[in-house]
Design a protein around this motif. Structure first.
Motif, mmCIF file in Angstrom:
data_model
loop_
_atom_site.group_PDB
_atom_site.id
_atom_site.type_symbol
_atom_site.label_atom_id
_atom_site.label_comp_id
_atom_site.label_asym_id
_atom_site.label_seq_id
_atom_site.Cartn_x
_atom_site.Cartn_y
_atom_site.Cartn_z
ATOM 1 N N GLY A 190 39.645 40.876 28.471
ATOM 2 C CA GLY A 190 38.885 41.472 29.565
ATOM 3 C C GLY A 190 39.562 41.296 30.911
ATOM 4 O O GLY A 190 39.718 42.255 31.674
ATOM 5 N N PHE A 191 39.992 40.070 31.221
ATOM 6 C CA PHE A 191 40.611 39.812 32.526
ATOM 7 C C PHE A 191 41.975 40.493 32.646
ATOM 8 O O PHE A 191 42.313 41.052 33.689
ATOM 9 C CB PHE A 191 40.763 38.304 32.745
ATOM 10 N N ALA A 192 42.769 40.455 31.572
ATOM 11 C CA ALA A 192 44.074 41.117 31.611
ATOM 12 C C ALA A 192 43.919 42.628 31.696
ATOM 13 O O ALA A 192 44.665 43.318 32.404
ATOM 14 C CB ALA A 192 44.895 40.732 30.384
ATOM 15 N N GLY A 193 42.918 43.152 30.974
ATOM 16 C CA GLY A 193 42.665 44.590 31.046
ATOM 17 C C GLY A 193 42.197 45.022 32.419
ATOM 18 O O GLY A 193 42.562 46.104 32.902
ATOM 19 N N LEU A 194 41.394 44.194 33.070
ATOM 20 C CA LEU A 194 40.952 44.491 34.424
ATOM 21 C C LEU A 194 42.148 44.575 35.367
ATOM 22 O O LEU A 194 42.259 45.517 36.167
ATOM 23 C CB LEU A 194 39.980 43.404 34.895
ATOM 24 N N PHE A 195 43.062 43.616 35.270
ATOM 25 C CA PHE A 195 44.261 43.678 36.108
ATOM 26 C C PHE A 195 45.061 44.945 35.845
ATOM 27 O O PHE A 195 45.496 45.632 36.779
ATOM 28 C CB PHE A 195 45.159 42.461 35.865
ATOM 29 N N LEU A 196 45.247 45.273 34.576
ATOM 30 C CA LEU A 196 46.059 46.437 34.236
ATOM 31 C C LEU A 196 45.450 47.716 34.806
ATOM 32 O O LEU A 196 46.165 48.590 35.320
ATOM 33 C CB LEU A 196 46.189 46.536 32.719
ATOM 34 N N GLY A 199 46.117 37.563 34.202
ATOM 35 C CA GLY A 199 45.435 38.718 34.778
ATOM 36 C C GLY A 199 44.713 38.366 36.068
ATOM 37 O O GLY A 199 44.784 39.101 37.060
ATOM 38 N N LEU A 200 44.016 37.231 36.084
ATOM 39 C CA LEU A 200 43.312 36.790 37.294
ATOM 40 C C LEU A 200 44.297 36.491 38.420
ATOM 41 O O LEU A 200 44.036 36.820 39.582
ATOM 42 C CB LEU A 200 42.472 35.552 36.981
ATOM 43 N N SER A 201 45.429 35.879 38.082
ATOM 44 C CA SER A 201 46.442 35.592 39.098
ATOM 45 C C SER A 201 47.005 36.885 39.674
ATOM 46 O O SER A 201 47.255 36.990 40.885
ATOM 47 C CB SER A 201 47.565 34.738 38.492
ATOM 48 N N ALA A 252 36.156 45.383 32.675
ATOM 49 C CA ALA A 252 37.441 45.995 32.346
ATOM 50 C C ALA A 252 37.282 47.478 32.033
ATOM 51 O O ALA A 252 38.107 48.308 32.442
ATOM 52 C CB ALA A 252 38.072 45.265 31.158
ATOM 53 N N LEU A 253 36.209 47.834 31.326
ATOM 54 C CA LEU A 253 35.968 49.239 31.016
ATOM 55 C C LEU A 253 35.674 50.030 32.275
ATOM 56 O O LEU A 253 36.104 51.187 32.415
ATOM 57 C CB LEU A 253 34.814 49.372 30.016
ATOM 58 N N ARG A 254 34.921 49.443 33.206
ATOM 59 C CA ARG A 254 34.640 50.146 34.447
ATOM 60 C C ARG A 254 35.928 50.422 35.221
ATOM 61 O O ARG A 254 36.138 51.528 35.743
ATOM 62 C CB ARG A 254 33.684 49.328 35.324
ATOM 63 N N ALA A 255 36.803 49.422 35.310
ATOM 64 C CA ALA A 255 38.069 49.622 36.011
ATOM 65 C C ALA A 255 38.918 50.680 35.321
ATOM 66 O O ALA A 255 39.572 51.498 35.979
ATOM 67 C CB ALA A 255 38.826 48.299 36.096
ATOM 68 N N ALA A 256 38.906 50.679 33.985
ATOM 69 C CA ALA A 256 39.658 51.693 33.250
ATOM 70 C C ALA A 256 39.099 53.085 33.524
ATOM 71 O O ALA A 256 39.852 54.051 33.704
ATOM 72 C CB ALA A 256 39.627 51.387 31.749
ATOM 73 N N ARG A 257 37.779 53.202 33.554
ATOM 74 C CA ARG A 257 37.161 54.494 33.885
ATOM 75 C C ARG A 257 37.573 54.941 35.278
ATOM 76 O O ARG A 257 37.879 56.120 35.510
ATOM 77 C CB ARG A 257 35.640 54.378 33.795
#
Length: 382
Positions: free
Chosen positions: A152-158, A92-94, A215-220
């Motif tokens: 968290g990191f993978a969810g942020l990327f997604l 996710g970070l990559s 990750a939740l903020r990015a999803a929002r």
């Protein structure tokens, strides 16, 4: 978060709501001078993002890092080893590092690499825990502490890549997986209001909590509904970890403050963005930023102050914190961490590496930091 009552572009909306609005080796002795912009940079035309601080040497290091990172990608689209259980998070970070250079799935020099990251991450939800984004090869999350960080990191990327895919069916799949991953994160919140290595653990820690909050903020931001009370409870837990010196402890009411977790906590509070809590969150953020100032890059710190295992983690979150704070915070911090990261690359033959999680992790973290002035990551756009 998107306003469903008004039609606006994602970029325009994030300009008004993004967080910027209102683990390695010891520091190199040769780069222990005072941090901050050089004399010529102090007189350069100012920009909101600090784009003028991307020197030719910086861009060359970024280009080299991106090339090496792309070459290290596995056939299945992942990055990193399979020993620590952190592959999903490093991947996710990559992916974020690739997006930070302007690459999108199928677009840009490394668009194919970004597309393969999407395929890998979306394929993670087929395991025994629906919505759990982790290469959980050991069967139980508690056996690999990196698992919840990875989510968290993978969810942020997604969430960041959601909306960037030109193929309609792939976009629908990304959206569906993001919704499952977000639901998993919400359900994993424990009684203290935070998160830990296991879903609904009896107590939380500030580090995993921040990974989930971001990750939740990015999803929002991508339009996925997250209940307000989930975010408020997460922010409250982070605030409860703040100590009198402005720093943050790892557990609520237990342990000293430290640089890396304080940097993360500040980013976690920026990620909350709840109007009712703006005053109390901003107060905690300001105290945290003042605490972080004593850890300006290009100074030497002992292993207690900045453990080698936490180096890239701490500098990643510190840069995000200063970027979000903006102004002189950012314009002083970025040139200092830029020069320190460039020095580390020179000392290692042009690459970044980390004893604990390997070169892909260190390279991704360094590239995300060095490319922040590009202003390409949706959650951080100004």
């Amino acid at each position: 978060m998107r306003n469903p009552l008004r039609s606006v572009s994602r970029r325009d909306f994030l300009r008004t709501t993004a967080v910027g609005g209102s683990v390695g080796a010891l520091h190199l002795a040769g780069f222990a001078q005072q941090g901050g912009p050089r004399a010529d940079e102090q007189t350069a035309p100012r920009s909101d993002t600090g784009a003028e601080f991307i020197t030719p040497d910086t861009q060359s290091a970024v280009d080299r890092g991106l090339g090496l990172l792309a070459q290290s990608q596995s056939a299945d689209g992942s990055f990193g080893d399979r020993i620590s259980g952190a592959t999903a998070g490093i991947t996710g970070l990559s992916g974020l590092a690739l997006l930070g250079a302007g690459n999108q799935p199928g677009r840009g020099k490394y668009g194919r690499n970004a597309s393969r990251v999407v395929d890998y991450v979306t394929g993670l939800v087929t395991g025994t825990n629906p919505g759990f984004l982790s290469d959980n090869q050991f069967g139980r999350m508690g056996n690999q502490p990196s698992a919840m960080y990875s989510h968290g990191f993978a969810g942020l990327f997604l969430a960041e890549v959601c909306g960037m895919l030109p193929d309609v069916q792939r976009q629908k799949k990304v959206r569906a997986v993001l919704e499952k991953a977000t639901a998993f994160a919400v359900a994993a919140q424990n009684g203290e209001g935070g998160w830990r290595y296991e879903p609904n653990a009896p107590f939380a820690d500030v580090s995993v909590t921040v990974a989930m909050m971001m990750a939740l903020r990015a999803a929002r931001n991508a339009g996925v509904f997250v209940r307000k009370d989930v975010v408020r409870r997460g922010a409250k837990y982070i605030r409860e970890c703040q100590l009198a010196d402005g720093g943050f402890s790892y557990f609520k009411g237990n342990g000293p403050s430290a640089f890396a977790r304080t940097a993360a906590a500040v980013v976690g509070l920026y990620s909350a963005s709840i109007p009712e809590d703006e005053k109390v969150n901003n107060g905690a953020i300001e105290r945290g930023l003042r605490y972080l100032q004593q850890f300006m890059p290009n100074r030497q710190f002992n292993q207690r102050e900045l453990p080698p295992a936490h180096y890239y983690y701490g500098q990643y979150y510190a840069a995000l914190a200063m970027w979000s704070a903006g102004g002189d915070y950012w314009r002083t911090w970025f040139p200092a961490i830029r020069d320190e990261l460039l020095g580390r690359a020179r000392a290692s033959g042009g690459t970044w590496t980390d004893t604990y999680h390997g070169p892909a992790y260190a390279t991704a973290m360094s590239l995300i930091v060095l490319q922040l002035p590009n202003n390409y990551l949706p959650i951080l756009q100004k």
